[in-house]
Design a protein around this motif. Structure first.
Motif, PDB file in Angstrom:
ATOM      1  N   LEU A   1      91.141  19.393  56.392  1.00  0.00           N
ATOM      2  CA  LEU A   1      90.022  19.457  55.435  1.00  0.00           C
ATOM      3  C   LEU A   1      90.522  19.834  54.057  1.00  0.00           C
ATOM      4  O   LEU A   1      91.242  20.835  53.912  1.00  0.00           O
ATOM      5  CB  LEU A   1      89.029  20.532  55.874  1.00  0.00           C
ATOM      6  CG  LEU A   1      87.793  20.164  56.663  1.00  0.00           C
ATOM      7  CD1 LEU A   1      86.936  21.385  56.892  1.00  0.00           C
ATOM      8  CD2 LEU A   1      86.984  19.076  55.982  1.00  0.00           C
ATOM      9  N   LYS A   2      90.149  19.044  53.074  1.00  0.00           N
ATOM     10  CA  LYS A   2      90.553  19.368  51.696  1.00  0.00           C
ATOM     11  C   LYS A   2      89.395  20.095  51.013  1.00  0.00           C
ATOM     12  O   LYS A   2      88.257  20.043  51.479  1.00  0.00           O
ATOM     13  CB  LYS A   2      90.849  18.066  50.943  1.00  0.00           C
ATOM     14  CG  LYS A   2      92.063  17.367  51.460  1.00  0.00           C
ATOM     15  CD  LYS A   2      92.463  16.260  50.489  1.00  0.00           C
ATOM     16  CE  LYS A   2      93.578  15.449  51.086  1.00  0.00           C
ATOM     17  NZ  LYS A   2      93.261  14.044  51.189  1.00  0.00           N
ATOM     18  N   LYS A   3      89.708  20.715  49.904  1.00  0.00           N
ATOM     19  CA  LYS A   3      88.652  21.387  49.139  1.00  0.00           C
ATOM     20  C   LYS A   3      87.570  20.388  48.762  1.00  0.00           C
ATOM     21  O   LYS A   3      87.878  19.270  48.343  1.00  0.00           O
ATOM     22  CB  LYS A   3      89.231  22.013  47.877  1.00  0.00           C
ATOM     23  CG  LYS A   3      89.849  23.343  48.175  1.00  0.00           C
ATOM     24  CD  LYS A   3      90.092  24.161  46.953  1.00  0.00           C
ATOM     25  CE  LYS A   3      90.617  25.511  47.446  1.00  0.00           C
ATOM     26  NZ  LYS A   3      91.234  26.256  46.373  1.00  0.00           N
ATOM     27  N   GLY A   4      86.333  20.789  48.923  1.00  0.00           N
ATOM     28  CA  GLY A   4      85.226  19.906  48.565  1.00  0.00           C
ATOM     29  C   GLY A   4      84.891  18.899  49.655  1.00  0.00           C
ATOM     30  O   GLY A   4      83.978  18.098  49.502  1.00  0.00           O
TER      31      GLY A   4
ATOM     32  N   LEU B   1      78.765  21.279  45.402  1.00  0.00           N
ATOM     33  CA  LEU B   1      80.232  21.252  45.592  1.00  0.00           C
ATOM     34  C   LEU B   1      80.975  20.947  44.290  1.00  0.00           C
ATOM     35  O   LEU B   1      82.040  21.485  44.033  1.00  0.00           O
ATOM     36  CB  LEU B   1      80.590  20.199  46.644  1.00  0.00           C
ATOM     37  CG  LEU B   1      80.528  20.661  48.093  1.00  0.00           C
ATOM     38  CD1 LEU B   1      80.796  19.502  49.020  1.00  0.00           C
ATOM     39  CD2 LEU B   1      81.517  21.784  48.355  1.00  0.00           C
ATOM     40  N   LYS B   2      80.377  20.100  43.484  1.00  0.00           N
ATOM     41  CA  LYS B   2      80.994  19.712  42.204  1.00  0.00           C
ATOM     42  C   LYS B   2      81.347  20.943  41.384  1.00  0.00           C
ATOM     43  O   LYS B   2      82.409  21.026  40.776  1.00  0.00           O
ATOM     44  CB  LYS B   2      80.006  18.835  41.418  1.00  0.00           C
ATOM     45  CG  LYS B   2      80.473  17.420  41.250  1.00  0.00           C
ATOM     46  CD  LYS B   2      79.505  16.695  40.342  1.00  0.00           C
ATOM     47  CE  LYS B   2      79.890  15.233  40.290  1.00  0.00           C
ATOM     48  NZ  LYS B   2      78.895  14.451  39.607  1.00  0.00           N
ATOM     49  N   LYS B   3      80.427  21.928  41.385  1.00  0.00           N
ATOM     50  CA  LYS B   3      80.630  23.108  40.538  1.00  0.00           C
ATOM     51  C   LYS B   3      81.203  24.290  41.317  1.00  0.00           C
ATOM     52  O   LYS B   3      81.554  25.311  40.722  1.00  0.00           O
ATOM     53  CB  LYS B   3      79.292  23.525  39.926  1.00  0.00           C
ATOM     54  CG  LYS B   3      78.763  22.518  38.945  1.00  0.00           C
ATOM     55  CD  LYS B   3      77.546  23.081  38.224  1.00  0.00           C
ATOM     56  CE  LYS B   3      76.950  22.029  37.305  1.00  0.00           C
ATOM     57  NZ  LYS B   3      75.550  22.235  37.073  1.00  0.00           N
ATOM     58  N   ASN B   4      81.209  24.176  42.632  1.00  0.00           N
ATOM     59  CA  ASN B   4      81.603  25.349  43.445  1.00  0.00           C
ATOM     60  C   ASN B   4      82.576  24.921  44.538  1.00  0.00           C
ATOM     61  O   ASN B   4      82.358  25.166  45.730  1.00  0.00           O
ATOM     62  CB  ASN B   4      80.360  25.996  44.079  1.00  0.00           C
ATOM     63  CG  ASN B   4      79.371  26.444  43.050  1.00  0.00           C
ATOM     64  OD1 ASN B   4      79.508  27.523  42.479  1.00  0.00           O
ATOM     65  ND2 ASN B   4      78.377  25.615  42.779  1.00  0.00           N
ATOM     66  N   ILE B   5      83.651  24.324  44.128  1.00  0.00           N
ATOM     67  CA  ILE B   5      84.580  23.700  45.063  1.00  0.00           C
ATOM     68  C   ILE B   5      85.243  24.714  45.997  1.00  0.00           C
ATOM     69  O   ILE B   5      85.669  24.383  47.099  1.00  0.00           O
ATOM     70  CB  ILE B   5      85.619  22.847  44.268  1.00  0.00           C
ATOM     71  CG1 ILE B   5      86.291  21.824  45.167  1.00  0.00           C
ATOM     72  CG2 ILE B   5      86.645  23.691  43.570  1.00  0.00           C
ATOM     73  CD1 ILE B   5      85.787  20.445  44.948  1.00  0.00           C
ATOM     74  N   ASN B   6      85.304  25.994  45.584  1.00  0.00           N
ATOM     75  CA  ASN B   6      85.974  26.999  46.426  1.00  0.00           C
ATOM     76  C   ASN B   6      85.031  27.697  47.407  1.00  0.00           C
ATOM     77  O   ASN B   6      85.430  28.645  48.075  1.00  0.00           O
ATOM     78  CB  ASN B   6      86.646  28.059  45.549  1.00  0.00           C
ATOM     79  CG  ASN B   6      87.846  27.470  44.841  1.00  0.00           C
ATOM     80  OD1 ASN B   6      88.584  26.663  45.421  1.00  0.00           O
ATOM     81  ND2 ASN B   6      88.031  27.817  43.580  1.00  0.00           N
TER      82      ASN B   6
END
Ligand SMILES: Cc1cc2nc3c(=O)[nH]c(=O)nc-3n(C[C@H](O)[C@H](O)[C@H](O)COP(=O)(O)OP(=O)(O)OC[C@H]3O[C@@H](n4cnc5c(N)ncnc54)[C@H](O)[C@@H]3O)c2cc1C
Ligand code: FES
Ligand code: FES
Length: 482
Positions: free
Chosen positions: A348-351, A211-216
């Motif tokens: 829900l927020k991103k990540g 998730l850190k690198k691929n938040i979308n």
């Protein structure tokens, strides 16, 4: 081990597919790459069952056989599983499988097109049950549509199975299959294919790193909602994180105050667990999609869609459920009633992902739920209603009422609750509560139902609930003891 090669067991060997397209459906792969055309495409949206295949999955050193819709499953999700197709059922020497033979004996193959799907659903029933009662047969084929002559020959074929020998070639090969599945079970899949990415972490810690690198990225659990973006809307989903590979989140716990359901727990497991606490929850889930859908779909996925007609949502709302949300660093627990913002929009927020759902236990309360849809099985609700009521000394001490299909989001009926709270159960009060639903909801007309129909059904379900309660408690609706 991180790999871009997905591995699965088929015909007693491990098959490898290097860097597959994360949006390719399993059905497409089966028909065009494996060149096995017994599996058919009817609707491409999980509704007809023509594409049913069975997946063997290792759990506690045993193989679970799950019928699924291959049209709405992406190929990489096959990682670590056994793929069983209609072509695989007969033994090598050409002997038909007992399920196939029964279909021949009872003329169960009618149009032929839907037949492989029926055979696979019956095969999964054959593997998972020892008695083939009417209810089990009907449930097993509720996700397979026959639009020609009818279900009777197929049901007769299924009933005849109790006389058959359950030792088929899958039982004989079980040890070998378990060995093969064990070899491929720990792969951690990462695929980069042109502009598309796919991740299947094994643990929550790995998920957080991704998730850190691929938040979308889009989370995908059962895929029974999200996959339709590809199969129906014909759009690509460029980055996917497969949640159901995280077995750490596949659990149901109970601390006597609430039941906690991990995000990747399939509905089929939850439906049998919850029956002891809230039997009506199970009644609704038995009519939720089909066995193929419930074998993979999750409550987390249902909640995240925020669909106004999501069936678990009014039930969870009336039970005051809470959603446990996690992100890379934080954990947050919020009431489900605060989670839905607008039509198909959540907080829900991103990540952030759903980690689990907490469902409080109300041992003294009466819990009731109803689903009204055009077709009994495998259909979406027109209206779904749920009631959680505590009655003391013939008065309503506590009440939570929630409806689906009545607004842009599933919602509690607050005006209605206010009228019922602390009131005796009388005809006058119930009528008043029915009328108050007009203040709570302004339903819309669509292909499923008109606004008038929805409102009438909502009122009727409220009445039905109290009629059932008063009959059970022997309290007459006019307030006198029976
Ligand atoms: C034929 C058919 C019949 C159906 N019948 C019914 C029915 O009777 N009743 C009903 O309510 N629904 C029904 N559905 C809709 C669907 O099956 C449900 O909404 C299901 O619960 C979705 O769960 P899933 O695990 O498949 O979600 P997915 O399709 O994997 O995901 C759905 C959404 O949730 C998000 N998501 C998934 N997991 C998480 C997570 N852990 N954290 C954050 N976001 C997440 C995804 O990003 C996506 O936006 C049906 C669908 C089909 C195709
Ligand atoms: S093709 Fe209809 S369910 Fe898959
Ligand atoms: S047997 Fe295929 S539609 Fe009825």
């Amino acid at each position: 081990m991180i790999s871009s090669v997905i591995k699965f067991v088929h015909e007693n060997k491990i098959i490898e597919v290097e860097n597959p397209d994360p949006n390719e459906t399993l059905l497409n792969y089966i028909r065009t790459k494996l060149k096995k055309t017994g599996t058919k495409e009817g609707c491409a949206e999980g509704g007809c069952g023509a594409c049913t295949v069975v997946l063997g999955e290792l759990k506690n050193n045993k193989i679970n056989y799950n019928a699924i819709n291959s049209c709405i499953m992406f190929l990489p999700m096959l990682q670590g599983k056994q793929l069983i197709l209609v072509e695989d059922l007969a033994s090598k020497d050409g002997l038909l499988h007992p399920v196939q033979q029964a279909m021949v004996n009872y003329h169960g193959s009618q149009c032929g097109f839907c037949t492989p799907g029926f055979v696979m659903s019956l095969f999964s029933m054959f593997k998972n049950h020892s008695k083939f009662k009417d209810s089990i047969i009907k449930e097993s084929i509720s996700g397979n549509l026959c639009r020609c002559t009818g279900y009777q020959p197929i049901i007769k074929a299924a009933k005849s199975l109790k006389r058959k020998n359950k030792i088929d070639h899958f039982v004989k090969n079980k040890k070998n299959t378990i060995n093969l599945l064990t070899k491929i079970k720990d792969e951690n899949i990462v695929i980069y294919k042109k502009n598309k990415k796919y991740f299947a972490p094994k643990y929550v810690q790995e998920l957080k790193k991704i998730l850190k690198k691929n938040i979308n990225s889009h989370f995908i659990s059962g895929g029974t909602d999200l996959s339709l973006v590809v199969t129906k809307e014909r759009k690509d989903i460029n980055s996917l994180i497969y949640m159901n590979s995280i077995s750490e989140l596949n659990y149901i716990k109970n601390n006597n105050k609430y039941i906690e359901v991990g995000a990747t727990t399939p509905l089929i497991d939850f439906e049998s667990y919850i029956e002891k606490y809230y039997p009506d929850f199970t009644v609704i889930l038995k009519r939720y999609g089909s066995v193929q859908i419930r074998n993979v779909a999750t409550i987390a996925g249902n909640i995240a869609t925020a669909s106004p007609i999501g069936d678990t949502l009014p039930l969870l709302l009336s039970l005051d459920a809470k959603v446990v949300l996690k992100s890379i660093k934080k954990k947050k627990i919020i009431p489900l009633s605060d989670f839905f913002v607008n039509y198909r929009k959540t907080k829900l927020k991103k990540g952030q992902f759903i980690d689990s759902i907490r469902i409080p236990l109300f041992p003294k309360n009466i819990f009731k739920a109803y689903k009204v849809s055009k077709r009994f099985d495998d259909d979406i609700s027109s209206v779904c209603a749920s009631f959680n009521i505590e009655i003391i000394n013939k008065k309503i001490k506590n009440i939570k009422v929630a409806y689906g299909g009545m607004a842009s989001i599933p919602k509690r009926a607050k005006f209605c609750e206010k009228i019922l709270l602390h009131s005796p159960i009388t005809e006058k009060i119930i009528n008043k509560a029915q009328e108050s639903l007009e203040k709570d909801f302004k339903p819309i007309s669509d292909m499923r139902a008109s606004r008038q129909y929805r409102m009438q059904v909502a009122k009727n379900l409220l009445l039905k609930c109290f009629l059932e309660i008063t009959e059970k408690k022997l309290i007459k609706i006019n307030g006198q003891n029976g």
